[in-house]
Design a protein around this motif. Sequence first.
Motif, PDB file in Angstrom:
ATOM      1  N   ALA A 211       0.847  -1.197   0.000  1.00 39.24           N
ATOM      2  CA  ALA A 211       0.000   0.000   0.000  1.00 39.24           C
ATOM      3  C   ALA A 211       0.879   1.243   0.000  1.00 39.24           C
ATOM      4  O   ALA A 211       2.004   1.228   0.517  1.00 39.24           O
ATOM      5  CB  ALA A 211      -0.918   0.000   1.221  1.00 39.24           C
ATOM      6  N   PRO A 212       0.383   2.344  -0.566  1.00 40.43           N
ATOM      7  CA  PRO A 212       1.159   3.587  -0.603  1.00 40.43           C
ATOM      8  C   PRO A 212       1.546   4.063   0.808  1.00 40.43           C
ATOM      9  O   PRO A 212       0.901   3.704   1.795  1.00 40.43           O
ATOM     10  CB  PRO A 212       0.193   4.590  -1.245  1.00 40.43           C
ATOM     11  CG  PRO A 212      -0.791   3.763  -1.994  1.00 40.43           C
ATOM     12  CD  PRO A 212      -0.916   2.489  -1.220  1.00 40.43           C
ATOM     13  N   THR A 213       2.590   4.882   0.855  1.00 41.72           N
ATOM     14  CA  THR A 213       3.016   5.455   2.135  1.00 41.72           C
ATOM     15  C   THR A 213       2.338   6.794   2.398  1.00 41.72           C
ATOM     16  O   THR A 213       2.525   7.369   3.468  1.00 41.72           O
ATOM     17  CB  THR A 213       4.545   5.626   2.175  1.00 41.72           C
ATOM     18  OG1 THR A 213       4.943   6.408   1.047  1.00 41.72           O
ATOM     19  CG2 THR A 213       5.238   4.274   2.141  1.00 41.72           C
ATOM     20  N   ASN A 214       1.566   7.278   1.429  1.00 41.80           N
ATOM     21  CA  ASN A 214       0.797   8.507   1.607  1.00 41.80           C
ATOM     22  C   ASN A 214      -0.658   8.169   1.901  1.00 41.80           C
ATOM     23  O   ASN A 214      -1.242   7.324   1.222  1.00 41.80           O
ATOM     24  CB  ASN A 214       0.855   9.386   0.349  1.00 41.80           C
ATOM     25  CG  ASN A 214       2.251   9.894   0.076  1.00 41.80           C
ATOM     26  OD1 ASN A 214       3.011  10.161   0.998  1.00 41.80           O
ATOM     27  ND2 ASN A 214       2.597  10.016  -1.186  1.00 41.80           N
ATOM     28  N   GLU A 215      -1.233   8.847   2.883  1.00 43.92           N
ATOM     29  CA  GLU A 215      -2.649   8.651   3.185  1.00 43.92           C
ATOM     30  C   GLU A 215      -3.481   9.078   1.992  1.00 43.92           C
ATOM     31  O   GLU A 215      -3.082   9.939   1.212  1.00 43.92           O
ATOM     32  CB  GLU A 215      -3.059   9.481   4.405  1.00 43.92           C
ATOM     33  CG  GLU A 215      -2.486   8.984   5.699  1.00 43.92           C
ATOM     34  CD  GLU A 215      -2.989   9.774   6.902  1.00 43.92           C
ATOM     35  OE1 GLU A 215      -3.801  10.708   6.736  1.00 43.92           O
ATOM     36  OE2 GLU A 215      -2.558   9.449   8.014  1.00 43.92           O
ATOM     37  N   GLY A 216      -4.650   8.456   1.850  1.00 47.33           N
ATOM     38  CA  GLY A 216      -5.548   8.846   0.771  1.00 47.33           C
ATOM     39  C   GLY A 216      -6.361   7.685   0.254  1.00 47.33           C
ATOM     40  O   GLY A 216      -6.270   6.559   0.747  1.00 47.33           O
ATOM     41  N   TYR A 217      -7.157   7.992  -0.749  1.00 52.81           N
ATOM     42  CA  TYR A 217      -8.050   7.022  -1.372  1.00 52.81           C
ATOM     43  C   TYR A 217      -7.453   6.596  -2.713  1.00 52.81           C
ATOM     44  O   TYR A 217      -7.039   7.448  -3.510  1.00 52.81           O
ATOM     45  CB  TYR A 217      -9.432   7.655  -1.579  1.00 52.81           C
ATOM     46  CG  TYR A 217     -10.402   6.797  -2.333  1.00 52.81           C
ATOM     47  CD1 TYR A 217     -11.015   5.706  -1.725  1.00 52.81           C
ATOM     48  CD2 TYR A 217     -10.702   7.067  -3.665  1.00 52.81           C
ATOM     49  CE1 TYR A 217     -11.902   4.904  -2.422  1.00 52.81           C
ATOM     50  CE2 TYR A 217     -11.611   6.275  -4.370  1.00 52.81           C
ATOM     51  CZ  TYR A 217     -12.201   5.195  -3.742  1.00 52.81           C
ATOM     52  OH  TYR A 217     -13.079   4.413  -4.440  1.00 52.81           O
ATOM     53  N   TYR A 218      -7.413   5.287  -2.967  1.00 49.92           N
ATOM     54  CA  TYR A 218      -6.837   4.750  -4.185  1.00 49.92           C
ATOM     55  C   TYR A 218      -7.747   3.654  -4.746  1.00 49.92           C
ATOM     56  O   TYR A 218      -8.306   2.866  -3.992  1.00 49.92           O
ATOM     57  CB  TYR A 218      -5.456   4.135  -3.926  1.00 49.92           C
ATOM     58  CG  TYR A 218      -4.462   5.118  -3.352  1.00 49.92           C
ATOM     59  CD1 TYR A 218      -3.638   5.863  -4.192  1.00 49.92           C
ATOM     60  CD2 TYR A 218      -4.351   5.307  -1.980  1.00 49.92           C
ATOM     61  CE1 TYR A 218      -2.719   6.766  -3.674  1.00 49.92           C
ATOM     62  CE2 TYR A 218      -3.441   6.209  -1.445  1.00 49.92           C
ATOM     63  CZ  TYR A 218      -2.626   6.935  -2.297  1.00 49.92           C
ATOM     64  OH  TYR A 218      -1.733   7.831  -1.785  1.00 49.92           O
ATOM     65  N   ILE A 219      -7.854   3.623  -6.064  1.00 49.49           N
ATOM     66  CA  ILE A 219      -8.558   2.541  -6.751  1.00 49.49           C
ATOM     67  C   ILE A 219      -7.502   1.723  -7.491  1.00 49.49           C
ATOM     68  O   ILE A 219      -6.613   2.288  -8.141  1.00 49.49           O
ATOM     69  CB  ILE A 219      -9.597   3.082  -7.758  1.00 49.49           C
ATOM     70  CG1 ILE A 219     -10.683   3.886  -7.039  1.00 49.49           C
ATOM     71  CG2 ILE A 219     -10.227   1.923  -8.548  1.00 49.49           C
ATOM     72  CD1 ILE A 219     -11.661   4.579  -7.979  1.00 49.49           C
ATOM     73  N   TYR A 220      -7.613   0.409  -7.387  1.00 49.45           N
ATOM     74  CA  TYR A 220      -6.688  -0.474  -8.084  1.00 49.45           C
ATOM     75  C   TYR A 220      -7.417  -1.246  -9.169  1.00 49.45           C
ATOM     76  O   TYR A 220      -8.540  -1.705  -8.976  1.00 49.45           O
ATOM     77  CB  TYR A 220      -6.034  -1.455  -7.108  1.00 49.45           C
ATOM     78  CG  TYR A 220      -5.011  -0.789  -6.235  1.00 49.45           C
ATOM     79  CD1 TYR A 220      -3.689  -0.649  -6.661  1.00 49.45           C
ATOM     80  CD2 TYR A 220      -5.362  -0.266  -4.998  1.00 49.45           C
ATOM     81  CE1 TYR A 220      -2.748  -0.015  -5.868  1.00 49.45           C
ATOM     82  CE2 TYR A 220      -4.431   0.374  -4.202  1.00 49.45           C
ATOM     83  CZ  TYR A 220      -3.130   0.493  -4.641  1.00 49.45           C
ATOM     84  OH  TYR A 220      -2.207   1.132  -3.864  1.00 49.45           O
ATOM     85  N   GLU A 221      -6.739  -1.380 -10.291  1.00 48.61           N
ATOM     86  CA  GLU A 221      -7.233  -2.171 -11.412  1.00 48.61           C
ATOM     87  C   GLU A 221      -6.167  -3.211 -11.741  1.00 48.61           C
ATOM     88  O   GLU A 221      -5.025  -2.855 -12.029  1.00 48.61           O
ATOM     89  CB  GLU A 221      -7.501  -1.278 -12.620  1.00 48.61           C
ATOM     90  CG  GLU A 221      -7.987  -2.018 -13.829  1.00 48.61           C
ATOM     91  CD  GLU A 221      -8.260  -1.097 -15.009  1.00 48.61           C
ATOM     92  OE1 GLU A 221      -8.912  -1.571 -15.956  1.00 48.61           O
ATOM     93  OE2 GLU A 221      -7.816   0.064 -15.019  1.00 48.61           O
ATOM     94  N   LEU A 222      -6.534  -4.470 -11.665  1.00 51.56           N
ATOM     95  CA  LEU A 222      -5.634  -5.551 -12.039  1.00 51.56           C
ATOM     96  C   LEU A 222      -6.074  -6.074 -13.393  1.00 51.56           C
ATOM     97  O   LEU A 222      -7.223  -6.481 -13.561  1.00 51.56           O
ATOM     98  CB  LEU A 222      -5.690  -6.694 -11.013  1.00 51.56           C
ATOM     99  CG  LEU A 222      -4.851  -6.519  -9.753  1.00 51.56           C
ATOM    100  CD1 LEU A 222      -5.415  -5.444  -8.871  1.00 51.56           C
ATOM    101  CD2 LEU A 222      -4.726  -7.824  -9.025  1.00 51.56           C
ATOM    102  N   LYS A 223      -5.173  -6.054 -14.360  1.00 47.36           N
ATOM    103  CA  LYS A 223      -5.461  -6.560 -15.704  1.00 47.36           C
ATOM    104  C   LYS A 223      -4.747  -7.899 -15.844  1.00 47.36           C
ATOM    105  O   LYS A 223      -3.521  -7.951 -15.896  1.00 47.36           O
ATOM    106  CB  LYS A 223      -4.974  -5.569 -16.764  1.00 47.36           C
ATOM    107  CG  LYS A 223      -5.751  -4.264 -16.743  1.00 47.36           C
ATOM    108  CD  LYS A 223      -5.265  -3.325 -17.836  1.00 47.36           C
ATOM    109  CE  LYS A 223      -6.101  -2.077 -17.847  1.00 47.36           C
ATOM    110  NZ  LYS A 223      -6.913  -1.978 -19.023  1.00 47.36           N
TER     111      LYS A 223
END
Length: 140
Positions: free
Chosen positions: A111-123
């Motif tokens: 996971a990122p080291t910056n706080e926040g909201y992230y969407i992941y797309e696995l292709k």
Amino acid sequence: MKKLVLSTLLITFLHGCNGSISNPEGKVIVAGEQYVMIPHELEWSEDNIEIKDLGSPDIDTLADEFPTLEVEKGESLKFDIDQNPLSITVIQWNEDGSSDIVEMDDNQITAPTNEGYYIYELKATWDKGKESFIFDVDVR
């Protein structure tokens, strides 16, 4: 939403009629808990049947259907995708709309080291086709 429901019903119907179509399922594993990712952009060919579902809603809409995971900075996110894909590309969509390719090692990312909201797309890609999977996280 209607397109997603209709696509799912069509795939289920074809699976029931033929008994041989089995599009893969993908899971993300966080702190030992498994969560089924949202399927997106399925193209599959098996036993003389072809399925193409490219009309799914946009990624933000799909992420809304997934229960946002709360993760710690730098926490491991593991993946379990059926039928052993030949390749997997992980794309991280950031809050500002930009995206980054994320390095995956041994079917996991950090996971990122910056706080926040992230969407992941696995292709993911197999001999029989390809499919994307969507999930989102809130990094604390």
